[in-house]
Every structure is written in structure tokens, then in C-alpha cells.
Design a protein around this motif. Structure first.
Motif, short mmCIF file in Angstrom:
data_model
loop_
_atom_site.label_atom_id
_atom_site.label_comp_id
_atom_site.label_asym_id
_atom_site.label_seq_id
_atom_site.Cartn_x
_atom_site.Cartn_y
_atom_site.Cartn_z
N GLY A 33 -1.11 5.25 -4.64
CA GLY A 33 -2.26 5.34 -3.71
C GLY A 33 -3.27 4.24 -3.90
N THR A 34 -2.85 3.12 -4.51
CA THR A 34 -3.82 2.06 -4.79
C THR A 34 -3.92 1.03 -3.67
N THR A 35 -2.91 0.95 -2.82
CA THR A 35 -2.94 0.00 -1.69
C THR A 35 -2.25 0.66 -0.48
N GLY A 36 -2.32 0.00 0.64
CA GLY A 36 -1.51 0.35 1.80
C GLY A 36 -1.67 1.78 2.30
N VAL A 82 19.86 -1.75 0.52
CA VAL A 82 19.61 -1.00 -0.71
C VAL A 82 18.36 -0.14 -0.54
N TYR A 83 17.31 -0.75 -0.01
CA TYR A 83 16.07 0.01 0.27
C TYR A 83 16.39 1.19 1.19
N ALA A 84 17.14 0.91 2.27
CA ALA A 84 17.47 1.96 3.24
C ALA A 84 18.26 3.08 2.58
N ASP A 139 3.45 5.61 -13.88
CA ASP A 139 4.67 5.07 -13.28
C ASP A 139 5.45 6.21 -12.63
N ALA A 140 5.61 6.12 -11.32
CA ALA A 140 6.25 7.20 -10.56
C ALA A 140 7.71 7.39 -10.91
N GLY A 141 8.33 6.38 -11.54
CA GLY A 141 9.74 6.50 -11.89
C GLY A 141 9.97 6.92 -13.34
N ALA A 154 4.74 -8.67 1.53
CA ALA A 154 4.52 -9.89 0.74
C ALA A 154 5.16 -9.74 -0.63
N LYS A 155 5.06 -8.53 -1.21
CA LYS A 155 5.68 -8.30 -2.53
C LYS A 155 7.19 -8.54 -2.46
N ALA A 156 7.77 -8.22 -1.30
CA ALA A 156 9.22 -8.38 -1.13
C ALA A 156 9.59 -9.80 -0.69
N PRO A 192 7.65 -0.51 10.70
CA PRO A 192 6.90 -1.57 10.01
C PRO A 192 5.38 -1.34 10.07
N VAL A 193 4.77 -1.34 8.90
CA VAL A 193 3.33 -1.10 8.77
C VAL A 193 2.73 -2.26 7.99
N ASP A 194 1.56 -2.69 8.39
CA ASP A 194 0.91 -3.84 7.78
C ASP A 194 0.29 -3.46 6.44
N THR A 195 1.05 -3.66 5.36
CA THR A 195 0.59 -3.35 4.00
C THR A 195 1.10 -4.47 3.07
N PRO A 196 0.65 -4.47 1.82
CA PRO A 196 1.10 -5.52 0.88
C PRO A 196 2.59 -5.47 0.53
N GLY A 221 -0.80 4.44 -9.59
CA GLY A 221 -0.26 3.10 -9.37
C GLY A 221 0.08 2.53 -10.74
N THR A 222 0.62 1.31 -10.76
CA THR A 222 1.00 0.71 -12.04
C THR A 222 0.37 -0.66 -12.30
N ASN A 223 0.01 -1.37 -11.25
CA ASN A 223 -0.49 -2.74 -11.40
C ASN A 223 -1.98 -2.70 -11.82
N PRO A 224 -2.31 -3.27 -13.00
CA PRO A 224 -3.69 -3.17 -13.50
C PRO A 224 -4.72 -3.74 -12.50
N LEU A 254 4.31 12.09 -1.92
CA LEU A 254 5.21 11.22 -2.70
C LEU A 254 5.40 9.93 -1.92
N ASN A 255 4.49 9.02 -2.18
CA ASN A 255 4.35 7.81 -1.36
C ASN A 255 4.77 6.54 -2.10
N ALA A 256 4.74 6.55 -3.43
CA ALA A 256 5.05 5.32 -4.19
C ALA A 256 6.43 4.81 -3.80
N1 LIG Z 1 4.79 -0.80 5.03
C1 LIG Z 1 5.90 -0.48 5.68
O1 LIG Z 1 6.31 -1.19 6.62
C2 LIG Z 1 6.67 0.75 5.32
C3 LIG Z 1 7.64 1.21 6.20
C4 LIG Z 1 8.36 2.35 5.88
C5 LIG Z 1 8.10 3.02 4.70
N2 LIG Z 1 7.15 2.55 3.85
C6 LIG Z 1 6.93 3.29 2.61
O2 LIG Z 1 5.57 3.57 2.46
C7 LIG Z 1 5.27 3.76 1.06
C8 LIG Z 1 3.99 3.02 0.74
O3 LIG Z 1 4.21 1.64 0.92
P1 LIG Z 1 3.13 0.64 1.51
O4 LIG Z 1 3.72 0.02 2.68
O5 LIG Z 1 1.80 1.29 1.60
O6 LIG Z 1 3.18 -0.48 0.36
P2 LIG Z 1 2.20 -0.92 -0.80
O7 LIG Z 1 0.88 -1.30 -0.26
O8 LIG Z 1 2.98 -1.88 -1.61
O9 LIG Z 1 1.98 0.43 -1.62
C9 LIG Z 1 2.89 0.90 -2.56
C10 LIG Z 1 2.14 1.77 -3.53
O10 LIG Z 1 3.09 2.30 -4.47
C11 LIG Z 1 2.67 1.95 -5.76
N3 LIG Z 1 3.82 1.83 -6.64
C12 LIG Z 1 4.86 0.97 -6.60
N4 LIG Z 1 5.69 1.21 -7.62
C13 LIG Z 1 5.15 2.24 -8.32
C14 LIG Z 1 5.53 2.95 -9.48
N5 LIG Z 1 6.65 2.64 -10.15
N6 LIG Z 1 4.73 3.95 -9.91
C15 LIG Z 1 3.60 4.27 -9.26
N7 LIG Z 1 3.19 3.64 -8.16
C16 LIG Z 1 3.97 2.64 -7.70
C17 LIG Z 1 1.90 0.66 -5.61
O11 LIG Z 1 1.03 0.46 -6.70
P3 LIG Z 1 1.38 -0.54 -7.92
O12 LIG Z 1 1.85 -1.82 -7.29
O13 LIG Z 1 0.11 -0.61 -8.66
O14 LIG Z 1 2.43 0.12 -8.74
C18 LIG Z 1 1.11 0.98 -4.34
O15 LIG Z 1 0.02 1.80 -4.63
C19 LIG Z 1 6.51 3.27 0.32
O16 LIG Z 1 7.27 4.37 -0.13
C20 LIG Z 1 7.28 2.49 1.36
O17 LIG Z 1 8.67 2.48 1.12
C21 LIG Z 1 6.42 1.44 4.13
#
Ligand SMILES: NC(=O)c1ccc[n+]([C@@H]2O[C@H](COP(=O)([O-])OP(=O)(O)OC[C@H]3O[C@@H](n4cnc5c(N)ncnc54)[C@H](OP(=O)(O)O)[C@@H]3O)[C@@H](O)[C@H]2O)c1
Length: 249
Positions: A14-17, A149-151, A60-62, A189-191, A182-186, A37-40, A86-88
């Protein structure tokens, strides 16, 4: 009356996006929210951003040990959890012939094993009327190069959602998924997605990519009593990308 008045809510990632937008919305609707979240760096930014709205915890969610600790802490502090989002999640893109084994293992660990760990640890804390919301993705409904793999992790997660719903229905706990396009979140870029998320817009019938709030509002619907007769469902929130052909496209 607010939609989550007095509810105890945990949001993994819940720290971003999408998770961050959901934390703000759930708090505005009366919930006491904890996000992980995990990133300081992003943890520190989220602590500032969510001050007075939500608690931000490094977890760490995993990791079984860290998820179990998160549940123990919530139990000790509140005695129950009403909403579990369960969003991580992470993305590791690559052709099936090129992606490396470590990326596959890490994707499964965070995107699939993590939600299972959370269901196992948190279900005993969830009273009748509680709701688990899972964040899957529309990607698992189509075959598309690079995202396989993601799918696949999200397909496993969608299956887990239905089984968890069946297993927890007797306890009065609902389990549903929101499945974003597709949603505009970080995450993009991470990928390392060079074109960024906006490159998808031309493939979306509504003509734009999603905003985190588009998904947070549906997560709120699934978390709240507004969806009280729904369980085991997966709601597509993708601007029509999966089900529709774009006019002229
Ligand atoms: N954006 C899209 O287009 C899209 C589309 C379909 C589904 N989704 C899904 O939406 C969810 C949220 O993604 P987002 O788009 O909002 O991306 P995001 O901004 O990268 O957010 C991901 C969040 O998960 C956290 N995270 C990652 N690994 C983690 C771990 N091992 N333990 C705990 N927290 C962890 C991140 O924090 P840290 O980096 O600090 O760990 C961050 O808070 C994901 O499940 C993603 O697959 C996104």
C-alpha cells in the motif's frame, strides 16, 4: 454513514499506486488502515503521505514469517481484521523462452504464494461479514507475448480467490477479486516498460489507461457491504480492453 466505518483494514503493498490510493479511500470511508511494503524509500514517502490516515509497516508479502507476524500484530492490537486487500504484486516481463528462473520464482512468491500465506494467517481473525479483496489482472485472460509469467501468477491467484471464497463462505467471509487493465502506477517503470503505461491507451475502448482511484473505488465496493451478496467473483476494471473491440480498431 461511511462505507467502512470502524472497520480494521490491512492492505498489502500500500505504499504506492493502487494500494496507496485504496489506503486513502478506505481511511476516508472510516477504516483504520495498515499498509505494507518493502522498499525503505517508498515506505518513508508513504509514512509522510499517509500520516494520520494509515499505519505503514515494513513487511514482505511473500515471507511466511513476516505475514504471520503482521497477522499476530493485528490480532493483538485490534482482535480482528474486517478487510484484507491482497494487493502487493510485481511484474517481471519476458518471453517464455528468455525469462530467467529467478524471475519466475520471485513472481510466484510475491503474486501467488503471498496471498495464500495471507489467507492462511488472517482468515482466523476475520469475523462474519469480513471481506478479502484480491488484486489479479486482466492479463491472465488473454495470451500476450512477454507477460506470460506474470499472467500465469495472476491466473493462479484468480483460482485461489474462488477456492478461498468457497472455503470461507461458511464462516461468512467473502472473497472477491478486482482485475485491472493497464493503470498508471510505478509498476510499469519497475518492469522496465520503455513506452510506459500510456502506450496501452490506444488499445482501450474508453480511450485512456486507468488511474489508481479507478481501481480503489472498485476495491472499496468489494470491501464494503455494498457487495454483501457477492463472493468468488472477479471484476474486470479495464476500460473495456478485454471484452470489447475498439470501434475502428
Ligand atoms: N498498474 C497496472 O497496470 C496493474 C494492472 C493489473 C494489475 N495490477 C496489480 O495491482 C497491484 C498493485 O500494483 P500497482 O500497479 O499499484 O504497482 P506499484 O505501484 O508498483 O505497487 C505495488 C505495491 O506492492 C508492494 N510490494 C511489491 N512487492 C512486495 C512484497 N514482496 N511485499 C510487500 N509489498 C510489496 C510495493 O511496495 P515495495 O516496492 O515497497 O515493496 C507497492 O506498495 C499488483 O498486484 C499488480 O499486479 C496492476
Amino acid at each position: 454513514m461511511k462505507k467502512l466505518d470502524g472497520k480494521i483494514a490491512i492492505i498489502t503493498g500500500g505504499t504506492t499506486g493502487i494500494g496507496l490510493a485504496s489506503a486513502k479511500l478506505f481511511a476516508a470511508e472510516g477504516a483504520r488502515v495498515t499498509v505494507t511494503g518493502t522498499n525503505p524509500q517508498t515506505l518513508a514517502t508513504a509514512r509522510r503521505d499517509l500520516e494520520g490516515l494509515a499505519e505503514v509497516v515494513a513487511s514482505d508479502a511473500g515471507s511466511a514469517a513476516e505475514i504471520e507476524q503482521l497477522a499476530r500484530d493485528a490480532g493483538a492490537r485490534h482482535g480482528r481484521v474486517d478487510v484484507l486487500f491482497l494487493n502487493a504484486g510485481i511484474t517481471r516481463y519476458g518471453l517464455l523462452t528468455a525469462i530467467d528462473e529467478q524471475a519466475v520464482d520471485e513472481s510466484l512468491r510475491v503474486n501467488f504464494k503471498g496471498p495464500w500465506l495471507a489467507v492462511r494467517s488472517f482468515a482466523p481473525l476475520m469475523p462474519r461479514g469480513a471481506s478479502i479483496v484480491v488484486n489479479t489482472s486482466m492479463t491472465h485472460l488473454v495470451g500476450r507475448p512477454y507477460t506470460g509469467v506474470y499472467a500465469a501468477t495472476k491466473a493462479a491467484l484468480a483460482s485461489l480467490t474462488r477456492t478461498a471464497a468457497a472455503e470461507l463462505a461458511g464462516a461468512g467471509v467473502r472473497v472477491n477479486a478486482v482485475s485491472p487493465g493497464p493503470v498508471d502506477t510505478p509498476i510499469h517503470a519497475k518492469a522496465g516498460l520503455a513506452a510506459g503505461v500510456q502506450g496501452w491507451a490506444s488499445q482501450i475502448p474508453l480511450g485512456r489507461v486507468g488511474a489508481p482511484d479507478d481501481i480503489a473505488r472498485v476495491a472499496l465496493f468489494l470491501a464494503s457491504d455494498d457487495s454483501s451478496f457477492m463472493t468468488g467473483e472477479e471484476l474486470l476494471v479495464d476500460g473495456g480492453m478485454t471484452r470489447l473491440l475498439r470501434q475502428g480498431g
